[in-house]
Design a protein around this motif. Structure first.
Motif, PDB file in Angstrom:
ATOM      1  N   LYS A  15     -14.807  -1.876   7.544  1.00 21.40           N
ATOM      2  CA  LYS A  15     -16.022  -2.209   8.300  1.00 21.40           C
ATOM      3  C   LYS A  15     -15.723  -3.086   9.510  1.00 21.40           C
ATOM      4  O   LYS A  15     -16.463  -3.085  10.478  1.00 21.40           O
ATOM      5  N   ASN A  16     -14.646  -3.838   9.439  1.00 23.38           N
ATOM      6  CA  ASN A  16     -14.301  -4.748  10.520  1.00 23.38           C
ATOM      7  C   ASN A  16     -13.214  -4.212  11.435  1.00 23.38           C
ATOM      8  O   ASN A  16     -12.552  -4.967  12.130  1.00 23.38           O
ATOM      9  N   GLY A  17     -13.025  -2.901  11.419  1.00 23.38           N
ATOM     10  CA  GLY A  17     -12.156  -2.282  12.406  1.00 23.38           C
ATOM     11  C   GLY A  17     -10.890  -1.644  11.884  1.00 23.38           C
ATOM     12  O   GLY A  17     -10.182  -0.989  12.637  1.00 23.38           O
ATOM     13  N   GLY A  18     -10.567  -1.836  10.623  1.00 19.09           N
ATOM     14  CA  GLY A  18      -9.351  -1.239  10.092  1.00 19.09           C
ATOM     15  C   GLY A  18      -9.494   0.265   9.925  1.00 19.09           C
ATOM     16  O   GLY A  18     -10.501   0.748   9.423  1.00 19.09           O
ATOM     17  N   ASP A  19      -8.484   0.995  10.357  1.00 17.58           N
ATOM     18  CA  ASP A  19      -8.454   2.438  10.125  1.00 17.58           C
ATOM     19  C   ASP A  19      -7.811   2.752   8.781  1.00 17.58           C
ATOM     20  O   ASP A  19      -8.069   3.789   8.188  1.00 17.58           O
ATOM     21  N   ALA A  20      -6.949   1.861   8.322  1.00 15.16           N
ATOM     22  CA  ALA A  20      -6.291   2.003   7.025  1.00 15.16           C
ATOM     23  C   ALA A  20      -6.074   0.607   6.459  1.00 15.16           C
ATOM     24  O   ALA A  20      -5.700  -0.312   7.185  1.00 15.16           O
ATOM     25  N   VAL A  21      -6.334   0.438   5.173  1.00 15.94           N
ATOM     26  CA  VAL A  21      -6.159  -0.846   4.496  1.00 15.94           C
ATOM     27  C   VAL A  21      -5.344  -0.602   3.239  1.00 15.94           C
ATOM     28  O   VAL A  21      -5.632   0.323   2.473  1.00 15.94           O
ATOM     29  N   LEU A  22      -4.354  -1.427   3.030  1.00 19.41           N
ATOM     30  CA  LEU A  22      -3.498  -1.324   1.853  1.00 19.41           C
ATOM     31  C   LEU A  22      -3.438  -2.687   1.188  1.00 19.41           C
ATOM     32  O   LEU A  22      -3.104  -3.679   1.832  1.00 19.41           O
ATOM     33  N   ILE A  23      -3.774  -2.733  -0.086  1.00 18.10           N
ATOM     34  CA  ILE A  23      -3.694  -3.966  -0.857  1.00 18.10           C
ATOM     35  C   ILE A  23      -2.549  -3.808  -1.842  1.00 18.10           C
ATOM     36  O   ILE A  23      -2.472  -2.805  -2.568  1.00 18.10           O
ATOM     37  N   MET A  24      -1.660  -4.785  -1.845  1.00 15.09           N
ATOM     38  CA  MET A  24      -0.451  -4.721  -2.680  1.00 15.09           C
ATOM     39  C   MET A  24      -0.343  -5.986  -3.521  1.00 15.09           C
ATOM     40  O   MET A  24      -0.868  -7.030  -3.146  1.00 15.09           O
ATOM     41  N   HIS A  25       0.343  -5.870  -4.636  1.00 14.20           N
ATOM     42  CA  HIS A  25       0.601  -7.020  -5.494  1.00 14.20           C
ATOM     43  C   HIS A  25       2.109  -7.134  -5.700  1.00 14.20           C
ATOM     44  O   HIS A  25       2.749  -6.180  -6.148  1.00 14.20           O
ATOM     45  N   VAL A  26       2.648  -8.292  -5.356  1.00 15.30           N
ATOM     46  CA  VAL A  26       4.077  -8.530  -5.520  1.00 15.30           C
ATOM     47  C   VAL A  26       4.309  -9.039  -6.933  1.00 15.30           C
ATOM     48  O   VAL A  26       3.850 -10.124  -7.286  1.00 15.30           O
ATOM     49  N   ASN A  27       4.957  -8.221  -7.754  1.00 17.85           N
ATOM     50  CA  ASN A  27       5.383  -8.766  -9.029  1.00 17.85           C
ATOM     51  C   ASN A  27       6.877  -9.009  -8.932  1.00 17.85           C
ATOM     52  O   ASN A  27       7.480  -8.777  -7.900  1.00 17.85           O
ATOM     53  N   CYS A  28       7.477  -9.477  -9.962  1.00 14.92           N
ATOM     54  CA  CYS A  28       8.864  -9.933  -9.830  1.00 14.92           C
ATOM     55  C   CYS A  28       9.880  -8.808  -9.688  1.00 14.92           C
ATOM     56  O   CYS A  28      11.014  -9.047  -9.296  1.00 14.92           O
ATOM     57  N   THR A  29       9.480  -7.574  -9.965  1.00 15.40           N
ATOM     58  CA  THR A  29      10.433  -6.469  -9.860  1.00 15.40           C
ATOM     59  C   THR A  29      10.028  -5.414  -8.849  1.00 15.40           C
ATOM     60  O   THR A  29      10.866  -4.624  -8.425  1.00 15.40           O
ATOM     61  N   SER A  30       8.759  -5.361  -8.477  1.00  9.44           N
ATOM     62  CA  SER A  30       8.307  -4.327  -7.541  1.00  9.44           C
ATOM     63  C   SER A  30       7.086  -4.817  -6.768  1.00  9.44           C
ATOM     64  O   SER A  30       6.549  -5.878  -7.038  1.00  9.44           O
ATOM     65  N   VAL A  31       6.659  -4.000  -5.804  1.00 12.57           N
ATOM     66  CA  VAL A  31       5.429  -4.262  -5.062  1.00 12.57           C
ATOM     67  C   VAL A  31       4.466  -3.152  -5.447  1.00 12.57           C
ATOM     68  O   VAL A  31       4.622  -1.997  -5.035  1.00 12.57           O
ATOM     69  N   ASP A  32       3.491  -3.495  -6.279  1.00 11.00           N
ATOM     70  CA  ASP A  32       2.556  -2.518  -6.816  1.00 11.00           C
ATOM     71  C   ASP A  32       1.388  -2.276  -5.876  1.00 11.00           C
ATOM     72  O   ASP A  32       0.991  -3.162  -5.114  1.00 11.00           O
ATOM     73  N   ILE A  33       0.829  -1.079  -5.961  1.00 13.84           N
ATOM     74  CA  ILE A  33      -0.422  -0.754  -5.272  1.00 13.84           C
ATOM     75  C   ILE A  33      -1.485  -0.678  -6.366  1.00 13.84           C
ATOM     76  O   ILE A  33      -1.516   0.286  -7.130  1.00 13.84           O
ATOM     77  N   PRO A  34      -2.314  -1.731  -6.493  1.00 14.29           N
ATOM     78  CA  PRO A  34      -3.306  -1.769  -7.576  1.00 14.29           C
ATOM     79  C   PRO A  34      -4.214  -0.540  -7.583  1.00 14.29           C
ATOM     80  O   PRO A  34      -4.447   0.098  -6.555  1.00 14.29           O
ATOM     81  N   LEU A  35      -4.692  -0.231  -8.752  1.00 13.73           N
ATOM     82  CA  LEU A  35      -5.584   0.901  -9.030  1.00 13.73           C
ATOM     83  C   LEU A  35      -4.854   2.238  -8.958  1.00 13.73           C
ATOM     84  O   LEU A  35      -5.475   3.289  -8.981  1.00 13.73           O
ATOM     85  N   THR A  36      -3.532   2.173  -8.799  1.00 10.02           N
ATOM     86  CA  THR A  36      -2.710   3.387  -8.800  1.00 10.02           C
ATOM     87  C   THR A  36      -1.482   3.111  -9.663  1.00 10.02           C
ATOM     88  O   THR A  36      -1.242   1.975 -10.065  1.00 10.02           O
ATOM     89  N   ASP A  37      -0.700   4.122  -9.905  1.00  8.08           N
ATOM     90  CA  ASP A  37       0.586   3.945 -10.584  1.00  8.08           C
ATOM     91  C   ASP A  37       1.725   3.877  -9.583  1.00  8.08           C
ATOM     92  O   ASP A  37       2.889   4.016  -9.947  1.00  8.08           O
ATOM     93  N   LEU A  38       1.397   3.656  -8.326  1.00  8.79           N
ATOM     94  CA  LEU A  38       2.390   3.681  -7.256  1.00  8.79           C
ATOM     95  C   LEU A  38       2.943   2.295  -6.950  1.00  8.79           C
ATOM     96  O   LEU A  38       2.271   1.284  -7.164  1.00  8.79           O
TER      97      LEU A  38
END
Length: 194
Positions: A116-139
């Motif tokens: 809504k504030n101008g982003g064409d694409a938004v990615l939310i990630m979570h840094v865990n100690c072994t990987s960078v997860d994309i929440p709500l997915t298995d990616l």
């Protein structure tokens, strides 16, 4: 600092270094009059220094910028290439780590705020100690780019949520990121999580 435009101009100067007014107009995609007025206000406040070669943040400007961003709970804002994740090149992508996070925050709502504030694409990630997860997915980001995952893990500590926003201008990318951080701060204030 009064306006979000001023914050975005200061952040752009921090990301890109010394820059002239016309370059800021092209990069941010906002009017020359707005840029000129904000630069004048920032100069009068001692937050930037201007010369024929462009404007640059002063030490006071860096402190004020850090204070404002800290107030929104966002750290380590930087430009990033998310082509490996999105499969297409966005000219302007930024990411930043959120200092605090609550389980009461909806990832989908935050994504929508960024858009809504101008982003064409938004990615939310979570840094865990072994990987960078994309929440709500298995990616994980590692599935797209080991280099990007390594960069994120070396910049943001384990447990951090990282928000990335791509927009048609740097202004919209930064605005989307800042608005998401503001929304997270509001949720924390409303739930007494500070």
């Amino acid at each position: 600092m009064d306006t979000e435009d001023s914050l975005i101009i200061m952040l752009t100067l921090r990301l890109r270094g010394r820059m002239g007014r016309y370059h800021l107009v092209d990069l941010l995609g906002i009017g020359e009059g707005v840029i000129k007025d904000r630069l004048r206000e920032l100069k009068e406040s001692g937050l930037i220094q201007t010369s024929r070669s462009g404007s640059i943040l002063t030490n006071d400007g860096v402190r004020e910028l850090n204070k404002s961003l800290s107030g929104y709970g966002i750290v380590n804002i930087q430009e990033v290439d998310l082509t490996p994740v999105f499969g297409r090149k966005y000219n302007y992508c930024v990411m930043g780590g959120l200092v605090k996070w609550s389980s009461g925050i909806s990832i989908i709502e935050l994504r929508d705020i960024g858009v809504k504030n101008g982003g064409d694409a938004v990615l939310i990630m979570h840094v865990n100690c072994t990987s960078v997860d994309i929440p709500l997915t298995d990616l994980t980001i590692e599935k797209f780019s080991l280099e990007l995952a390594s960069r994120i893990k070396s910049t943001y500590p384990c447990g951090t949520y990282v928000i990335a926003v791509c927009g048609r201008t740097l202004y919209y990318s930064l605005r989307g990121l800042i608005e998401i951080a503001k929304a997270v701060s509001m949720v924390q204030l409303n739930h007494g999580l500070n």
